[in-house]
Design a protein around this motif. Sequence first.
Motif, short mmCIF file in Angstrom:
data_model
loop_
_atom_site.label_atom_id
_atom_site.label_comp_id
_atom_site.label_asym_id
_atom_site.label_seq_id
_atom_site.Cartn_x
_atom_site.Cartn_y
_atom_site.Cartn_z
N CYS A 96 0.85 -1.18 0.00
CA CYS A 96 0.00 0.00 0.00
C CYS A 96 0.89 1.23 0.00
O CYS A 96 1.81 1.33 0.80
CB CYS A 96 -0.88 0.02 1.25
SG CYS A 96 -1.83 -1.48 1.49
N THR A 137 5.59 3.16 1.44
CA THR A 137 5.05 1.85 1.09
C THR A 137 4.92 1.00 2.35
O THR A 137 5.86 0.87 3.13
CB THR A 137 5.95 1.13 0.08
OG1 THR A 137 6.05 1.92 -1.09
CG2 THR A 137 5.39 -0.23 -0.29
N TRP A 186 -4.83 4.03 10.52
CA TRP A 186 -4.97 4.09 9.07
C TRP A 186 -6.06 5.11 8.70
O TRP A 186 -6.10 5.59 7.59
CB TRP A 186 -5.37 2.72 8.51
CG TRP A 186 -4.24 1.75 8.39
CD1 TRP A 186 -3.61 1.07 9.40
CD2 TRP A 186 -3.61 1.33 7.18
NE1 TRP A 186 -2.64 0.26 8.90
CE2 TRP A 186 -2.61 0.39 7.54
CE3 TRP A 186 -3.78 1.64 5.84
CZ2 TRP A 186 -1.79 -0.23 6.60
CZ3 TRP A 186 -2.98 1.01 4.91
CH2 TRP A 186 -1.99 0.09 5.29
N HIS A 204 -7.56 5.93 5.17
CA HIS A 204 -6.79 5.05 4.28
C HIS A 204 -7.27 3.61 4.38
O HIS A 204 -7.10 2.83 3.45
CB HIS A 204 -5.30 5.13 4.60
CG HIS A 204 -4.70 6.47 4.35
ND1 HIS A 204 -4.64 7.05 3.10
CD2 HIS A 204 -4.14 7.37 5.21
CE1 HIS A 204 -4.07 8.24 3.19
NE2 HIS A 204 -3.76 8.46 4.46
N TRP A 263 -7.38 1.13 1.19
CA TRP A 263 -6.40 0.06 1.05
C TRP A 263 -6.80 -1.26 1.71
O TRP A 263 -6.37 -2.33 1.27
CB TRP A 263 -5.06 0.51 1.62
CG TRP A 263 -4.44 1.59 0.80
CD1 TRP A 263 -4.44 2.93 1.09
CD2 TRP A 263 -3.77 1.45 -0.45
NE1 TRP A 263 -3.80 3.63 0.11
CE2 TRP A 263 -3.36 2.74 -0.87
CE3 TRP A 263 -3.46 0.36 -1.26
CZ2 TRP A 263 -2.67 2.97 -2.04
CZ3 TRP A 263 -2.76 0.59 -2.43
CH2 TRP A 263 -2.39 1.88 -2.81
N ARG A 310 -9.79 -5.02 -0.11
CA ARG A 310 -9.00 -6.25 -0.18
C ARG A 310 -9.57 -7.38 0.67
O ARG A 310 -9.20 -8.53 0.51
CB ARG A 310 -7.56 -5.95 0.18
CG ARG A 310 -6.87 -5.20 -0.95
CD ARG A 310 -5.58 -4.53 -0.53
NE ARG A 310 -4.92 -3.92 -1.68
CZ ARG A 310 -5.26 -2.75 -2.22
NH1 ARG A 310 -6.25 -2.05 -1.71
NH2 ARG A 310 -4.60 -2.27 -3.26
#
Length: 170
Positions: free
Chosen positions: A28, A34, A64, A67, A71, A75
Amino acid sequence: MKPLLLLDVDGVLNPIGRPAPGYRQFRCLIDDETYVVHLDPRHGPRLLGLAAATGAELVWATTWEHHANDWIAPRIGLPSLPVIGVNAAAGPVSEHGEMFKTPHVAAYAGRRPFVWFDDQVWAEDEEYLRVHQGLGDFLLVHVDPARGLTSRHLGMAHEWLTLTGFSQGS
């Protein structure tokens, strides 16, 4: 009042260390940084099932913040969720020994009952929440960060919400 299911990411959905079979690795990119996360795509349907069975609302309680919707949620099969804004810059522990997220969780939850899945909730967090004026009932579910969220944790939440009468699905 609809109960809340509060979700942390790191240590809960993204175990620290070697993940169990079924986890997938993702990279991510956030603010030119990253991050490598290991996520189990089965968590999304299990969490949605718990929310549906108990009438609860899923909410992010993670550094997070938004985010997590970009991200993490897609998923593991979660929709975009509400986010509790936490001040990670405040440091890992607040004034009375509770985690920095705890006052933010208390302010967000108010009178609504909640289950909080986190790897950093301890006795100080429970004490802070117990003496917080006007706060509803809650269950803190400490998740071993090496293993992450398990069926046992989800079962604890389901049982608490159902037996305490907070479940709107019972």
